[in-house]
Structures are given as structure tokens and as C-alpha cells.
Design a protein around this motif. Structure first.
Motif, mmCIF file in Angstrom:
data_model
loop_
_atom_site.group_PDB
_atom_site.id
_atom_site.type_symbol
_atom_site.label_atom_id
_atom_site.label_comp_id
_atom_site.label_asym_id
_atom_site.label_seq_id
_atom_site.Cartn_x
_atom_site.Cartn_y
_atom_site.Cartn_z
ATOM 1 N N VAL A 29 5.954 0.662 2.775
ATOM 2 C CA VAL A 29 7.625 -0.473 1.672
ATOM 3 C C VAL A 29 7.610 -0.347 0.636
ATOM 4 O O VAL A 29 8.897 -0.892 0.521
ATOM 5 N N GLN A 30 6.203 0.408 -0.251
ATOM 6 C CA GLN A 30 5.990 0.346 -1.882
ATOM 7 C C GLN A 30 6.281 1.723 -1.899
ATOM 8 O O GLN A 30 5.819 2.401 -4.001
ATOM 9 N N ASP A 31 6.469 2.650 -1.606
ATOM 10 C CA ASP A 31 6.356 3.625 -1.269
ATOM 11 C C ASP A 31 8.037 4.459 -1.663
ATOM 12 O O ASP A 31 8.071 4.314 -0.722
ATOM 13 N N LYS A 32 8.396 4.955 -2.724
ATOM 14 C CA LYS A 32 9.756 5.648 -3.124
ATOM 15 C C LYS A 32 10.022 6.939 -2.349
ATOM 16 O O LYS A 32 10.719 7.052 -1.753
ATOM 17 N N SER A 33 8.744 7.447 -1.888
ATOM 18 C CA SER A 33 9.019 9.121 -1.318
ATOM 19 C C SER A 33 8.533 8.547 0.646
ATOM 20 O O SER A 33 9.136 9.686 0.987
ATOM 21 N N SER A 34 8.727 7.700 0.971
ATOM 22 C CA SER A 34 8.741 7.276 2.737
ATOM 23 C C SER A 34 10.193 6.041 3.005
ATOM 24 O O SER A 34 10.889 5.486 2.415
ATOM 25 N N PRO A 35 10.763 6.746 4.194
ATOM 26 C CA PRO A 35 11.071 6.434 5.293
ATOM 27 C C PRO A 35 11.366 4.394 5.271
ATOM 28 O O PRO A 35 12.631 3.900 5.547
ATOM 29 N N ALA A 36 10.348 4.421 4.734
ATOM 30 C CA ALA A 36 10.085 2.544 5.032
ATOM 31 C C ALA A 36 9.813 1.904 3.262
ATOM 32 O O ALA A 36 9.745 0.893 3.699
ATOM 33 N N TRP A 37 10.574 2.645 2.387
ATOM 34 C CA TRP A 37 10.905 2.018 0.801
ATOM 35 C C TRP A 37 12.464 1.246 0.841
ATOM 36 O O TRP A 37 12.802 0.811 1.943
ATOM 37 N N ASN A 38 11.009 -0.503 0.584
ATOM 38 C CA ASN A 38 12.126 -1.429 1.079
ATOM 39 C C ASN A 38 12.926 -1.852 -0.519
ATOM 40 O O ASN A 38 12.407 -3.012 -0.812
ATOM 41 N N LYS A 39 13.771 -0.905 -0.760
ATOM 42 C CA LYS A 39 14.188 -0.751 -1.988
ATOM 43 C C LYS A 39 15.379 -2.253 -2.178
ATOM 44 O O LYS A 39 16.056 -2.338 -1.168
#
Length: 360
Positions: free
Chosen positions: A159-169
């Protein structure tokens, strides 16, 4: 209450924002569980098997700084004493040892200054995360933990990885996020519970009991509908307002996520069954508090959330007292203007009684 390595302990001391002065809701839950604890000891604790050891060892995991922890362990001790008396074993268990455990940053000074002077047990502090070993093998007879297991060992990395679909921006929590975010939090909970149960399986004696009470999302209820997560949605909206005002940066908001997950009873049951070392003796949903007590005011809810979250906000968001006041004053207003209290029944407390019954 637990979190990552050094954790995010509750606000210590006895000030207006301290956990000790803002944990009446937790005390209500302990009250509700007292009869169940008594029944657990009466029906499932094989006290004769432990009496030869001469001492009965109890731990409260996530003890914070009191006073609820003293009330809980005293109730367990009393239940054990009553069972001894009913079996004519008063002289067999001579001593009790209570281990109060929480993260290293916990306010143990306030905890031990507040120890009841008339206690009938030896007290010790055990610092460290309960997502790992804390005690020697096969030494604990009774493990208690209340309002702690919704704290994860850390925020899911995805959730803190900008490249992940789970990024929780732009969000601090998972209920209204993309399904990938929810899945990442659920997977982290399952992983953490596996670690927790494996550690306890090594520390608890054969036939020892573990009582866990934790905030749950009822089976079949969406994450976004649970009362506790709606409260955190309000908090998130207050932080978004602070970003718009320029009080905090958008980048800092994007980097901040809460290491908490509110599981359903079904998820807890699946974790226990997957681990295979404990058997579930009882799982009960405690719902009386929603009916027996008046709904909390906005100010009460703000204090209830500030006590556990102030530490993480100071550490990760660099909030000072002025910013904390602004945030929770805004939360108070939004809570009072919302209809969130209508959803109080969409969260509950689940009581789980586990018995260690399988060798590691």
C-alpha cells in the motif's frame, strides 16, 4: 497494543489525552467478558494438572498503562482461585505471577506506579511485540489480550509502493480503497495471526487457555460499513482538509497509512484452523454495549481515538500539540454533524476462547 517493531503505544501518563483516562469503552468490554472468563476457567481449565508447579502464570498482551489491565488479570486470578476452592485445592496453588506485556515504548512507569497495593500476585513487565516470542517454552497457563489484535505488525508494504496496484494514494486506511488495498490488509492480518498463534503455541503449557477479545466487522458486513472504519474515514477527511489548507503536504499524506485491520469472526476462525495448534472452545459476539450505553459524543470519540493514534501521528506525520488539537477538534465537529452513530451496530466485539491442544 501492538504495531511495528517499536510499536505505537497508547498515550501514557494520566493527562487529558492519556489512554488511562480514555479507555472506558474497553473497560465495558472487559466487564461483558467476565462471566465468559469465569465459565472458561470452570469448564476448560485443568487446574489439577498445573497445581504441582506451585505457581500459576498469566500474561496480558497489550496491557498499556492501566487501569483496565489490572481489572482483567484480577478477574482471571479470582476465577482460578474459585476453581481451586471448589476442588479443595486452596493450598496447591500458592502463588500467581502476572506478566504485563506491551511494546518497549509503553508507559511502564505509570503502569507500575498504579499497581494495586493489595494485589495477590507478583508483577513483571515484558517489553516487546506479541508478533514473536516473549516467553520461555511451555510456561504460561493463561493468556489474555483485549483490544489489541486489530493492530498489525506493520503497514502492508504494497500500500506504500507507488508501483503496486495496492498503492493507497490519498488515503490512510483500507475500507473505501481499491480491492487490492483491502486484500493487502487482509493478507497482512492473516500473516500476523499466524505468527501470533505460533509464538503462543510455544509459550503456553499443554491445556493452557487463551482469551482474546477484539473489535470485529460482523460476518457479511462490508468493511466500509463498520462503525470503527467509518470513524477513521472521518479522521481521513480531516487530514485531507489539512492538505487542502497546506497544513500538511500531499506527499506526507500519501505516505501515511494506519497499521490496523478489523477482521471478521470468520477470518479469525480461519486463522486458528489454518494454524492448527489451538482449538476454539468458544466464540461469542458481545453486542450488549450498543444497547446498554448511550451513544458517545463527538468529544468522547475524539478522545477515544486520540489516545491510541497520537503517538503514530507525532512520529510519522510530525504533528505537534497544535496540529493534533486542530485535527481532533475537526473530527469532533464532523462526527457530531454526521449520522455515523446509526452504524454503531455494524461493529462488534468478539470473545474467543482457545485451548492449546496440539504439539508444535
Amino acid at each position: 497494543m501492538d504495531g511495528p517493531s517499536n510499536g505505537h503505544p497508547m498515550v501514557g501518563g494520566e493527562g487529558p489525552h492519556s489512554y488511562s483516562r480514555n479507555s472506558s469503552g474497553q473497560r465495558i468490554v472487559i466487564d461483558m467478558a467476565l462471566k465468559l472468563i469465569q465459565e472458561a476457567v470452570d469448564e476448560h481449565l485443568e487446574i489439577k494438572a498445573f497445581s504441582s508447579s506451585g505457581a500459576f502464570l498469566i500474561t496480558d498482551l497489550g496491557c498499556s498503562a492501566g487501569p483496565n489491565t489490572f481489572y482483567a488479570v484480577s478477574s482471571i486470578l479470582q476465577a482460578v482461585e474459585q476453581k481451586c476452592q471448589s476442588l479443595g485445592l486452596e493450598s496447591q496453588i500458592l502463588e500467581f505471577q502476572i506478566f504485563f506485556s506491551d511494546h518497549v515504548g509503553n508507559d511502564f512507569n505509570t503502569l507500575f506506579r498504579s499497581l494495586p497495593p493489595d494485589r495477590r500476585y507478583y508483577a513483571a513487565g515484558v517489553p516487546g511485540s506479541f508478533y514473536g516470542r516473549l516467553f520461555p517454552k511451555s510456561c504460561l497457563h493463561f493468556v489474555h489480550s483485549s483490544f489489541a489484535l486489530h493492530w498489525l505488525s506493520g503497514v502492508p508494504k504494497e500500500v506504500q509502493d507507488k508501483s503496486s496496484p495496492a498503492w493507497n494514494k490519498g488515503r490512510i486506511f483500507y475500507p473505501n480503497a481499491h480491492k487490492e488495498v483491502i486484500e493487502a490488509y487482509a493478507a497482512k492480518f492473516a500473516e500476523d495471526m499466524g505468527v501470533f498463534l505460533c509464538a503462543r503455541a510455544q509459550e503456553v503449557v499443554l491445556g493452557g487457555l487463551m482469551v482474546l477479545t477484539f473489535i470485529t466487522r460482523p460476518d457479511g458486513i462490508a468493511h466500509s460499513q463498520a462503525f470503527v472504519t467509518r470513524c477513521l474515514d472521518l479522521l481521513e477527511s480531516c487530514l485531507v482538509d489539512m492538505v487542502k489548507k497546506g497544513t500538511i503536504s500531499e506527499e506526507k499524506m500519501d505516505e501515511f497509512n494506519l497499521p490496523m485491520y478489523y477482521a471478521s469472526p470468520r477470518e479469525m476462525k480461519e486463522s486458528v484452523e489454518r494454524n492448527g495448534r489451538f482449538s476454539i472452545k468458544k466464540m461469542v459476539e458481545l453486542v450488549e454495549s450498543a444497547e446498554a450505553y448511550p451513544p458517545p459524543t463527538g468529544k468522547m470519540m475524539a478522545s477515544t481515538w486520540r489516545a491510541p493514534l497520537e503517538g503514530i501521528l507525532k512520529e510519522q506525520m510530525q504533528f505537534g500539540e497544535e496540529m493534533l488539537d486542530e485535527l481532533f477538534n475537526s473530527f469532533t465537529r464532523k462526527y457530531e454533524e454526521s449520522s455515523i452513530v446509526e452504524f454503531v451496530r455494524e461493529s462488534s466485539i468478539t470473545f474467543v476462547l482457545l485451548e492449546w491442544s496440539t504439539a508444535d
